[in-house]
Design a protein around this motif. Sequence first.
Motif, PDB file in Angstrom:
ATOM      1  N   ASP A 328       2.124 123.056   2.955  1.00 45.85           N
ATOM      2  CA  ASP A 328       1.138 124.178   3.231  1.00 45.85           C
ATOM      3  C   ASP A 328       2.151 125.895   2.699  1.00 45.85           C
ATOM      4  N   ASN A 368      -8.128 123.855  -0.391  1.00 47.81           N
ATOM      5  CA  ASN A 368      -8.346 124.138   1.063  1.00 47.81           C
ATOM      6  C   ASN A 368      -7.091 123.899   1.881  1.00 47.81           C
ATOM      7  N   ASP A 416      -6.291 117.413  -0.551  1.00 44.73           N
ATOM      8  CA  ASP A 416      -6.068 118.967  -0.242  1.00 44.73           C
ATOM      9  C   ASP A 416      -7.272 119.131   1.739  1.00 44.73           C
ATOM     10  N   ALA A 417      -7.416 119.866   2.827  1.00 47.35           N
ATOM     11  CA  ALA A 417      -7.472 120.034   3.496  1.00 47.35           C
ATOM     12  C   ALA A 417      -8.814 118.983   4.093  1.00 47.35           C
ATOM     13  N   ASP A 418      -9.905 118.917   3.000  1.00 48.32           N
ATOM     14  CA  ASP A 418     -10.841 118.067   2.638  1.00 48.32           C
ATOM     15  C   ASP A 418     -11.144 116.365   2.492  1.00 48.32           C
TER      16      ASP A 418
END
Length: 450
Positions: A328, A368, A416-418
Amino acid sequence: MDIIREFNSALAGLSDGRVEGRRYLLGVSGGIDSMCMAALFLRSELHPQFAVAHVNFSLRGEESDGDMTSVEEWGHIHGVRVFTRTFDTKAYASENSVSTQMAARELRYGFFKELMDSEGFDFLSIAHNLDDSIETIFLNIARGTGLRGLAGIPVRNGRIIRPLLGVSRAQIRAYVAEEGVSYRDDHTNFESHYARNRVRNIIFPEFRKINPSFLNTVRRDSEYFREASQIIDGVYEGVRSRTCTQDGGVLLIDTRALLTEGHCGYWLNRMLREYGFNSGQVADIVRCMDSGQNGRVFRSGSHELLYGTEKMKVYPLMREEEGELCIDRPGVYDFKGLRFRIDFFPKPAAFSPVSDGSVLYFAADGLNMPLLCRGWRPADRFRPFGMRRGSKKLSDFFTDLKLDRIQKQAQPVLLDADGSIVCLPGLRIDDRFKIKTPTTVVAGVSILSR
């Protein structure tokens, strides 16, 4: 007496020809061997400077305390400085998950090294004798050994010397009796619970019936084995330099080059011993070489060997758990031994994302966060940089790069977060995250070490 001449000659030779000015620390248990050594140091015409070190292992109750007292009294009578240390050996063994014998060895030599460094001793003298060395050879044979194991105990190992190694236990007994040297018996030496005691108390008497002077016979052979071992060590270094290379923490063995050397089993055993592989596994690897079998995996306690007809690759054993990293913020991260750094920065006006192979750049504007780093999975797909449409399975991409199973297992995947694959650090970015004219924020992934 012969023992005196043997001792003086050995001490001078082990001291590089000069005893005067040297300082010796004697490991003395209070038993017959070490007390004989202490007496010889005391009475030697070479007049060596020495002190005594004794360890009380607290394993035999009052007997252990009595041993320490007797050594201290001997030092007081003869004006010799005595260092002592008492340990709870069983507690140490339990805390460190080692046998009592191993614990005693670690504690003893740790104490001796501490004294040598703090008091400035040049040599540590240990009272191993000829019988001890031949016993070691027999034990090595029983457990499986190479030529080094047939050479017995080394007379010198760095600062550790053994001036009684050419003297038999019978000679020691005769000298002690004639000179009235006091010593204490450890009753456990007369029992046959330990392997060494079984060799000493059961096997040796039978060999003496066959050959009363078998100790000297084996001693001569052990000297030949030691010389042969040194010769073969030199040959081995040449074979290893011609057949092995190192790529980071990975050992690469050229299979074809090794085949041309001949004696593959012996050389492989030498190469792989330090990585924890046993002789049975080496025999299976040689069978692979004979049959041309490809792709077999062999595991030791610490390493994994992937066999190939062109190359054998020896990797450090990886942890079974996959592990995941949440990313992060910028920083340095470690994934299964690969260390990489990720940075985010505004795209410079004239930025040209040219990579030298160790750094990958991708657009960070639409990412993301947080990013996820994990290992690859069979269903993973991505669009390699340069591929305009569609996607490709990671397994096929790895195959195109000729990565082996272990390299695939160690390769981190950055998502990524997706759940979209952004890049494979050290290999390729996903084309959908390439840097374009509108890109304002750039991410860079740098490989630091593998």
